[in-house]
Design a protein around this motif. Sequence first.
Motif, PDB file in Angstrom:
ATOM      1  N   PHE A 292      51.985  53.554  46.647  1.00 54.51           N
ATOM      2  CA  PHE A 292      50.864  53.390  47.589  1.00 54.51           C
ATOM      3  C   PHE A 292      49.328  53.529  47.044  1.00 54.51           C
ATOM      4  N   PRO A 293      49.284  54.107  45.628  1.00 58.20           N
ATOM      5  CA  PRO A 293      47.923  54.163  44.880  1.00 58.20           C
ATOM      6  C   PRO A 293      47.443  52.744  44.791  1.00 58.20           C
ATOM      7  N   GLU A 294      48.097  51.584  44.531  1.00 59.12           N
ATOM      8  CA  GLU A 294      47.539  50.306  44.541  1.00 59.12           C
ATOM      9  C   GLU A 294      46.531  50.189  45.747  1.00 59.12           C
ATOM     10  N   ALA A 295      46.839  50.378  46.919  1.00 65.57           N
ATOM     11  CA  ALA A 295      45.839  50.180  47.877  1.00 65.57           C
ATOM     12  C   ALA A 295      44.410  50.401  47.630  1.00 65.57           C
ATOM     13  N   PHE A 296      44.296  51.768  47.003  1.00 64.85           N
ATOM     14  CA  PHE A 296      43.119  52.482  46.691  1.00 64.85           C
ATOM     15  C   PHE A 296      42.260  51.703  45.700  1.00 64.85           C
ATOM     16  N   GLY A 297      43.067  51.234  44.797  1.00 65.16           N
ATOM     17  CA  GLY A 297      42.287  50.506  43.529  1.00 65.16           C
ATOM     18  C   GLY A 297      41.808  49.084  44.340  1.00 65.16           C
ATOM     19  N   VAL A 298      42.411  48.516  44.847  1.00 70.35           N
ATOM     20  CA  VAL A 298      41.849  47.310  45.672  1.00 70.35           C
ATOM     21  C   VAL A 298      40.890  47.593  46.542  1.00 70.35           C
ATOM     22  N   LEU A 299      40.728  48.639  47.394  1.00 71.82           N
ATOM     23  CA  LEU A 299      39.836  48.778  48.121  1.00 71.82           C
ATOM     24  C   LEU A 299      38.360  49.286  47.180  1.00 71.82           C
ATOM     25  N   THR A 301      37.746  48.166  44.105  1.00 71.93           N
ATOM     26  CA  THR A 301      37.248  46.853  43.277  1.00 71.93           C
ATOM     27  C   THR A 301      36.554  45.976  44.269  1.00 71.93           C
ATOM     28  N   VAL A 302      37.271  45.431  45.483  1.00 72.26           N
ATOM     29  CA  VAL A 302      36.717  44.623  46.648  1.00 72.26           C
ATOM     30  C   VAL A 302      35.158  44.889  46.764  1.00 72.26           C
ATOM     31  N   GLN A 303      34.913  46.181  46.799  1.00 72.49           N
ATOM     32  CA  GLN A 303      33.280  46.402  47.116  1.00 72.49           C
ATOM     33  C   GLN A 303      32.517  46.152  45.944  1.00 72.49           C
ATOM     34  N   VAL A 304      33.040  46.248  44.710  1.00 71.56           N
ATOM     35  CA  VAL A 304      32.108  45.929  43.507  1.00 71.56           C
ATOM     36  C   VAL A 304      32.246  44.176  43.590  1.00 71.56           C
ATOM     37  N   ALA A 305      33.174  43.830  43.862  1.00 72.90           N
ATOM     38  CA  ALA A 305      33.193  42.037  43.881  1.00 72.90           C
ATOM     39  C   ALA A 305      32.535  41.424  44.983  1.00 72.90           C
ATOM     40  N   GLY A 306      32.305  42.069  46.135  1.00 71.33           N
ATOM     41  CA  GLY A 306      31.431  41.665  47.057  1.00 71.33           C
ATOM     42  C   GLY A 306      29.862  41.584  46.531  1.00 71.33           C
ATOM     43  N   ILE A 307      29.809  42.706  45.896  1.00 69.28           N
ATOM     44  CA  ILE A 307      28.226  42.674  45.370  1.00 69.28           C
ATOM     45  C   ILE A 307      27.947  41.896  44.176  1.00 69.28           C
ATOM     46  N   LEU A 308      28.814  41.588  43.566  1.00 69.32           N
ATOM     47  CA  LEU A 308      28.904  40.496  42.094  1.00 69.32           C
ATOM     48  C   LEU A 308      29.119  39.112  42.533  1.00 69.32           C
ATOM     49  N   TYR A 309      29.688  38.665  43.673  1.00 71.33           N
ATOM     50  CA  TYR A 309      30.160  37.598  43.970  1.00 71.33           C
ATOM     51  C   TYR A 309      29.193  36.460  43.779  1.00 71.33           C
ATOM     52  N   ALA A 310      27.850  36.635  44.516  1.00 71.01           N
ATOM     53  CA  ALA A 310      26.813  35.375  44.551  1.00 71.01           C
ATOM     54  C   ALA A 310      26.123  35.612  42.990  1.00 71.01           C
ATOM     55  N   ARG A 311      26.233  36.736  42.203  1.00 71.08           N
ATOM     56  CA  ARG A 311      25.660  36.816  40.987  1.00 71.08           C
ATOM     57  C   ARG A 311      26.204  36.200  39.895  1.00 71.08           C
ATOM     58  N   VAL A 312      27.547  36.306  39.770  1.00 70.86           N
ATOM     59  CA  VAL A 312      28.605  35.995  38.806  1.00 70.86           C
ATOM     60  C   VAL A 312      29.519  34.876  39.031  1.00 70.86           C
ATOM     61  N   GLY A 313      29.639  34.654  40.416  1.00 69.18           N
ATOM     62  CA  GLY A 313      30.549  33.729  40.942  1.00 69.18           C
ATOM     63  C   GLY A 313      31.906  34.014  40.859  1.00 69.18           C
ATOM     64  N   GLY A 352      45.819  47.781  41.212  1.00 70.56           N
ATOM     65  CA  GLY A 352      45.095  47.457  42.403  1.00 70.56           C
ATOM     66  C   GLY A 352      43.729  47.052  42.196  1.00 70.56           C
ATOM     67  N   ILE A 353      43.106  47.755  41.248  1.00 64.41           N
ATOM     68  CA  ILE A 353      41.989  47.473  40.574  1.00 64.41           C
ATOM     69  C   ILE A 353      41.568  46.082  40.076  1.00 64.41           C
ATOM     70  N   ALA A 354      42.694  45.806  39.396  1.00 64.55           N
ATOM     71  CA  ALA A 354      42.709  44.402  39.243  1.00 64.55           C
ATOM     72  C   ALA A 354      43.130  43.272  40.216  1.00 64.55           C
ATOM     73  N   MET A 355      43.871  43.820  40.997  1.00 63.38           N
ATOM     74  CA  MET A 355      44.063  42.582  42.155  1.00 63.38           C
ATOM     75  C   MET A 355      43.015  42.494  42.955  1.00 63.38           C
ATOM     76  N   GLY A 356      42.021  43.683  43.012  1.00 62.33           N
ATOM     77  CA  GLY A 356      40.938  43.580  43.989  1.00 62.33           C
ATOM     78  C   GLY A 356      39.947  42.388  43.665  1.00 62.33           C
ATOM     79  N   MET A 360      39.826  38.484  47.536  1.00 65.01           N
ATOM     80  CA  MET A 360      38.727  38.159  48.229  1.00 65.01           C
ATOM     81  C   MET A 360      37.786  37.181  47.717  1.00 65.01           C
ATOM     82  N   PRO A 361      37.734  36.844  46.379  1.00 65.70           N
ATOM     83  CA  PRO A 361      37.121  35.779  45.943  1.00 65.70           C
ATOM     84  C   PRO A 361      37.546  34.471  46.073  1.00 65.70           C
ATOM     85  N   THR A 362      39.027  34.400  45.924  1.00 65.78           N
ATOM     86  CA  THR A 362      39.510  33.147  46.091  1.00 65.78           C
ATOM     87  C   THR A 362      39.411  32.568  47.579  1.00 65.78           C
ATOM     88  N   THR A 363      39.790  33.629  48.789  1.00 65.48           N
ATOM     89  CA  THR A 363      39.687  33.149  50.098  1.00 65.48           C
ATOM     90  C   THR A 363      38.363  32.661  50.352  1.00 65.48           C
TER      91      THR A 363
END
Length: 468
Positions: A292-299, A301-313, A352-356, A360-363
């Motif tokens: 189950f801890p995998e889910a917390f890692g994803v949640l 990272t995806v917040q950070v990835a959302g912030i960085l998406y437009a900046r780094v691609g 989970g951190i890596a999966m995050g 989201m970015p590929t989709t």
Amino acid sequence: MCVSVTFIAIVDGAITTVALPSIAHQFRLTTAALDGVVVVYPVCLAMAIPASAWLVERLGAKRVLLTALTAFLGSSLLCGAAAGLSQLVAARAVQGLSAGVLFPASAALLYSTFSSAEQVRIARYMIVPQQMAPAAAPVLGGLLVDHLSWRWVFYVNLPVGLPAVLFGALFLAGHRGHRPPRFDLPGLLLSAAALGTTMFGVCEGPNRGWSSTVVVTALVCGAILLVAAAVHQLRTRTPLLKLRLFANRLFRDTNLINLVGLVPILGAMFLGPLFLQEAQGRTALESGTSTFPEAFGVLLTVQVAGILYARVGPRVIVGCGLTGVTLVLLLFATCDEHTGLWTFRAYMFLLGIAMGGVFMPTTVASLATVDRRDLAQASTLNTVVRQTGGALAPAMVTTALVLNTPAAAAHPPVSAYQNAYLVLAAIAAVTAVFAFTMPDAPARAAAGGTTTVARRSVPLRSRGARTR
């Protein structure tokens, strides 16, 4: 709305396995005899996907989504009330057909409603059911079977789905759709037969053996039908599946990453419980709480990835995410019968951190350069790719375990699990290298709001509201 739909569809696909022993006991069958209950769902789901884009274009996303969700809930009720195996398999088939329309319809509604910049923010919410559902399904299924009965594994869909139907009927604006091109019946028959046959072969390969006559026949026929379907779709003027969208390099590359990258990611999720319960002799509860801890890692990272998406691609984010997956899988390959639960849980959290940084970015990037008129078709193709990758993952893991298990052994040795993790790590590494070659300038521009890709077209009735 889309969060609820995604959650119940994913949970239903994963939770049934937990109830199989109880179902077998009540119907006085062996667990192996219930194989059809599990396999019929992904097979029918794959067969229904090709028609979903045409239905959305013809009837509108709201009507298709609510009809499919109602059929899904009705078939869930029939599954729970089944008096025998044949009734249960038939109801599961309807569930699969409904889910095959649900996924593309909800995605088409979501991505036609929000711009690319908004989709990055919305993805932070959509990642919740996508990650929490597979992690919660085994625990929830165990509690329902132990304290109520196996029938509640299906009944549990109703309290989640009925409010979603009511919300959609009241607040989603009606959208009549438009007159799509002529319905491609040959394309439907070829695509449905190809996807269904291939999915059957992939799902049954680990159980019956890849050399069994049934599996070999299914895979050969599936391959022939896939080629025939592709040739037909490319030659016809009004294809049911617009394969020409793969000429768009960003759409093609992101789907390749989804297809191949899902194998090590979902393979690790499938392999973890097997390792804990068979190699270490842990209980099902210990296994569920350790993955189950995998889910917390994803949640996280995806917040950070959302912030960085437009900046780094997405290229850097996805490439780094898959590199992280590779490194964590190498850590898993060091686990043995003496590895502690908290060490395993820490590895799952890191996974989970890596999966995050992958999902989201590929989709979002896959639809960044797709014309708004083709969003339903693109969402359907995305669903086909994800379902195929999801089916290949357990097949790959099971095959790796079988090949590394002595013929006389009742269960795979620890070394077999370690080798399976190494195989998954190799696949993740190759995918990471490919991800760093992905062109992402258009995706960054769209996320930054400098283009007008996928602007809102299906508004809510209440001003200022958003589709969730």
